[in-house]
Motif scaffolding. Sequence first.
Motif, PDB file in Angstrom:
ATOM      1  N   LEU A  30       2.632   3.293  -7.199  1.00  0.00           N
ATOM      2  CA  LEU A  30       3.747   4.183  -6.880  1.00  0.00           C
ATOM      3  C   LEU A  30       4.289   4.859  -8.139  1.00  0.00           C
ATOM      4  CD1 LEU A  30       5.620   1.844  -4.364  1.00  0.00           C
ATOM      5  CD2 LEU A  30       3.757   3.457  -3.920  1.00  0.00           C
ATOM      6  N   SER A  31       5.070   5.902  -7.949  1.00  0.00           N
ATOM      7  CA  SER A  31       5.618   6.635  -9.097  1.00  0.00           C
ATOM      8  C   SER A  31       6.567   5.787  -9.930  1.00  0.00           C
ATOM      9  CB  SER A  31       6.319   7.916  -8.635  1.00  0.00           C
ATOM     10  OG  SER A  31       7.333   7.612  -7.713  1.00  0.00           O
ATOM     11  N   ASN A  32       7.133   4.708  -9.338  1.00  0.00           N
ATOM     12  CA  ASN A  32       8.007   3.811 -10.096  1.00  0.00           C
ATOM     13  C   ASN A  32       7.212   2.723 -10.832  1.00  0.00           C
ATOM     14  OD1 ASN A  32       7.268   2.023  -8.073  1.00  0.00           O
ATOM     15  ND2 ASN A  32       9.287   1.917  -7.141  1.00  0.00           N
ATOM     16  N   GLY A  33       5.872   2.785 -10.750  1.00  0.00           N
ATOM     17  CA  GLY A  33       5.006   1.841 -11.453  1.00  0.00           C
ATOM     18  C   GLY A  33       4.617   0.609 -10.645  1.00  0.00           C
ATOM     19  N   LYS A  34       5.262   0.411  -9.491  1.00  0.00           N
ATOM     20  CA  LYS A  34       4.916  -0.744  -8.658  1.00  0.00           C
ATOM     21  C   LYS A  34       3.538  -0.570  -8.044  1.00  0.00           C
ATOM     22  CE  LYS A  34       9.633  -1.835  -7.191  1.00  0.00           C
ATOM     23  NZ  LYS A  34      10.537  -1.916  -6.022  1.00  0.00           N
ATOM     24  N   ILE A  35       2.836  -1.685  -7.867  1.00  0.00           N
ATOM     25  CA  ILE A  35       1.540  -1.681  -7.212  1.00  0.00           C
ATOM     26  C   ILE A  35       1.732  -2.323  -5.846  1.00  0.00           C
ATOM     27  CG2 ILE A  35      -0.885  -2.365  -7.374  1.00  0.00           C
ATOM     28  CD1 ILE A  35       0.111  -0.574  -9.704  1.00  0.00           C
ATOM     29  N   LYS A  36       1.277  -1.653  -4.809  1.00  0.00           N
ATOM     30  CA  LYS A  36       1.431  -2.129  -3.437  1.00  0.00           C
ATOM     31  C   LYS A  36       0.080  -2.135  -2.741  1.00  0.00           C
ATOM     32  CE  LYS A  36       5.937  -2.440  -3.416  1.00  0.00           C
ATOM     33  NZ  LYS A  36       6.708  -3.578  -2.987  1.00  0.00           N
ATOM     34  N   ALA A  37      -0.092  -3.082  -1.824  1.00  0.00           N
ATOM     35  CA  ALA A  37      -1.318  -3.166  -1.040  1.00  0.00           C
ATOM     36  C   ALA A  37      -0.958  -3.385   0.424  1.00  0.00           C
ATOM     37  CB  ALA A  37      -2.191  -4.308  -1.539  1.00  0.00           C
ATOM     38  N   VAL A  38      -1.577  -2.584   1.291  1.00  0.00           N
ATOM     39  CA  VAL A  38      -1.356  -2.693   2.728  1.00  0.00           C
ATOM     40  C   VAL A  38      -2.700  -2.600   3.443  1.00  0.00           C
ATOM     41  CG1 VAL A  38       0.967  -1.657   2.599  1.00  0.00           C
ATOM     42  CG2 VAL A  38      -1.001  -0.204   3.131  1.00  0.00           C
ATOM     43  N   GLU A  39      -2.693  -3.028   4.689  1.00  0.00           N
ATOM     44  CA  GLU A  39      -3.850  -2.852   5.552  1.00  0.00           C
ATOM     45  C   GLU A  39      -4.180  -1.362   5.582  1.00  0.00           C
ATOM     46  OE1 GLU A  39      -4.822  -3.697  10.267  1.00  0.00           O
ATOM     47  OE2 GLU A  39      -2.870  -4.181   9.447  1.00  0.00           O
ATOM     48  N   ASN A  40      -5.455  -1.036   5.463  1.00  0.00           N
ATOM     49  CA  ASN A  40      -5.871   0.357   5.307  1.00  0.00           C
ATOM     50  C   ASN A  40      -6.105   1.037   6.659  1.00  0.00           C
ATOM     51  OD1 ASN A  40      -6.549   2.647   3.903  1.00  0.00           O
ATOM     52  ND2 ASN A  40      -8.622   2.006   3.429  1.00  0.00           N
ATOM     53  N   ARG A  41      -5.206   0.806   7.594  1.00  0.00           N
ATOM     54  CA  ARG A  41      -5.360   1.338   8.945  1.00  0.00           C
ATOM     55  C   ARG A  41      -3.999   1.574   9.571  1.00  0.00           C
ATOM     56  NH1 ARG A  41      -9.756   0.577  13.104  1.00  0.00           N
ATOM     57  NH2 ARG A  41      -8.507   1.094  14.739  1.00  0.00           N
ATOM     58  N   CYS A  42      -3.709   2.817   9.878  1.00  0.00           N
ATOM     59  CA  CYS A  42      -2.430   3.147  10.512  1.00  0.00           C
ATOM     60  C   CYS A  42      -2.347   2.473  11.886  1.00  0.00           C
ATOM     61  CB  CYS A  42      -2.315   4.663  10.664  1.00  0.00           C
ATOM     62  SG  CYS A  42      -0.779   5.196  11.446  1.00  0.00           S
ATOM     63  N   PRO A  43      -1.168   1.953  12.254  1.00  0.00           N
ATOM     64  CA  PRO A  43      -1.031   1.293  13.552  1.00  0.00           C
ATOM     65  C   PRO A  43      -1.109   2.259  14.743  1.00  0.00           C
ATOM     66  CG  PRO A  43       1.099   1.404  12.465  1.00  0.00           C
ATOM     67  CD  PRO A  43       0.079   1.902  11.481  1.00  0.00           C
ATOM     68  N   HIS A  44      -1.047   3.537  14.479  1.00  0.00           N
ATOM     69  CA  HIS A  44      -1.053   4.534  15.555  1.00  0.00           C
ATOM     70  C   HIS A  44      -2.468   4.786  16.069  1.00  0.00           C
ATOM     71  CE1 HIS A  44      -0.694   9.021  16.728  1.00  0.00           C
ATOM     72  NE2 HIS A  44      -0.275   8.304  17.763  1.00  0.00           N
ATOM     73  N   LYS A  45      -3.309   5.401  15.271  1.00  0.00           N
ATOM     74  CA  LYS A  45      -4.671   5.754  15.694  1.00  0.00           C
ATOM     75  C   LYS A  45      -5.714   5.317  14.675  1.00  0.00           C
ATOM     76  CE  LYS A  45      -3.709   8.396  19.364  1.00  0.00           C
ATOM     77  NZ  LYS A  45      -4.286   8.350  20.690  1.00  0.00           N
ATOM     78  N   GLY A  46      -5.329   4.434  13.748  1.00  0.00           N
ATOM     79  CA  GLY A  46      -6.301   3.890  12.798  1.00  0.00           C
ATOM     80  C   GLY A  46      -6.626   4.773  11.613  1.00  0.00           C
ATOM     81  N   GLY A  47      -5.775   5.739  11.302  1.00  0.00           N
ATOM     82  CA  GLY A  47      -6.011   6.596  10.147  1.00  0.00           C
ATOM     83  C   GLY A  47      -6.121   5.789   8.860  1.00  0.00           C
ATOM     84  N   VAL A  48      -6.939   6.251   7.929  1.00  0.00           N
ATOM     85  CA  VAL A  48      -7.171   5.568   6.657  1.00  0.00           C
ATOM     86  C   VAL A  48      -5.988   5.840   5.731  1.00  0.00           C
ATOM     87  CG1 VAL A  48      -8.734   5.347   4.685  1.00  0.00           C
ATOM     88  CG2 VAL A  48      -9.661   5.784   6.970  1.00  0.00           C
ATOM     89  N   LEU A  49      -5.136   4.841   5.544  1.00  0.00           N
ATOM     90  CA  LEU A  49      -3.900   5.031   4.773  1.00  0.00           C
ATOM     91  C   LEU A  49      -4.158   5.348   3.301  1.00  0.00           C
ATOM     92  CD1 LEU A  49      -1.559   2.359   6.373  1.00  0.00           C
ATOM     93  CD2 LEU A  49      -1.599   4.834   6.751  1.00  0.00           C
ATOM     94  N   ALA A  50      -5.263   4.873   2.739  1.00  0.00           N
ATOM     95  CA  ALA A  50      -5.572   5.161   1.333  1.00  0.00           C
ATOM     96  C   ALA A  50      -5.755   6.659   1.096  1.00  0.00           C
ATOM     97  CB  ALA A  50      -6.818   4.402   0.889  1.00  0.00           C
TER      98      ALA A  50
END
Length: 101
Positions: free
Chosen positions: A32-52
């Motif tokens: 993120l722009s604040n320097g934090k590193i985040k990790a999430v499931e790479n699949r939107c809960p709506h239609k499975g879009g690739v969040l990356a």
Amino acid sequence: MNRIEVAKLSKLPEKLGMSLKVGEHDIALFKLSNGKIKAVENRCPHKGGVLAQGMVSGEYVFCPMHDWKICTDSGEAQGPDMGCVKTYKVEVQEEKVYLCL
């Protein structure tokens, strides 16, 4: 808990996602722009879009398919949309990024 090295901090692009496959887990990793590193499931809960592949703004990623706003901290879709993705703990030590599974 398994701690797996997944990236070098200096190689992570800011505000862009990186797709990772760790065992059976498909993960989107963000710096993120604040320097934090985040990790999430790479699949939107709506239609499975690739969040990356989504746009990152502040602590949120916007799904590239239908623009759902997902919090990278909680994994929650922001209203009026409803749904959630799994979040993963990330640790950074000596320029190495670790995913905790």
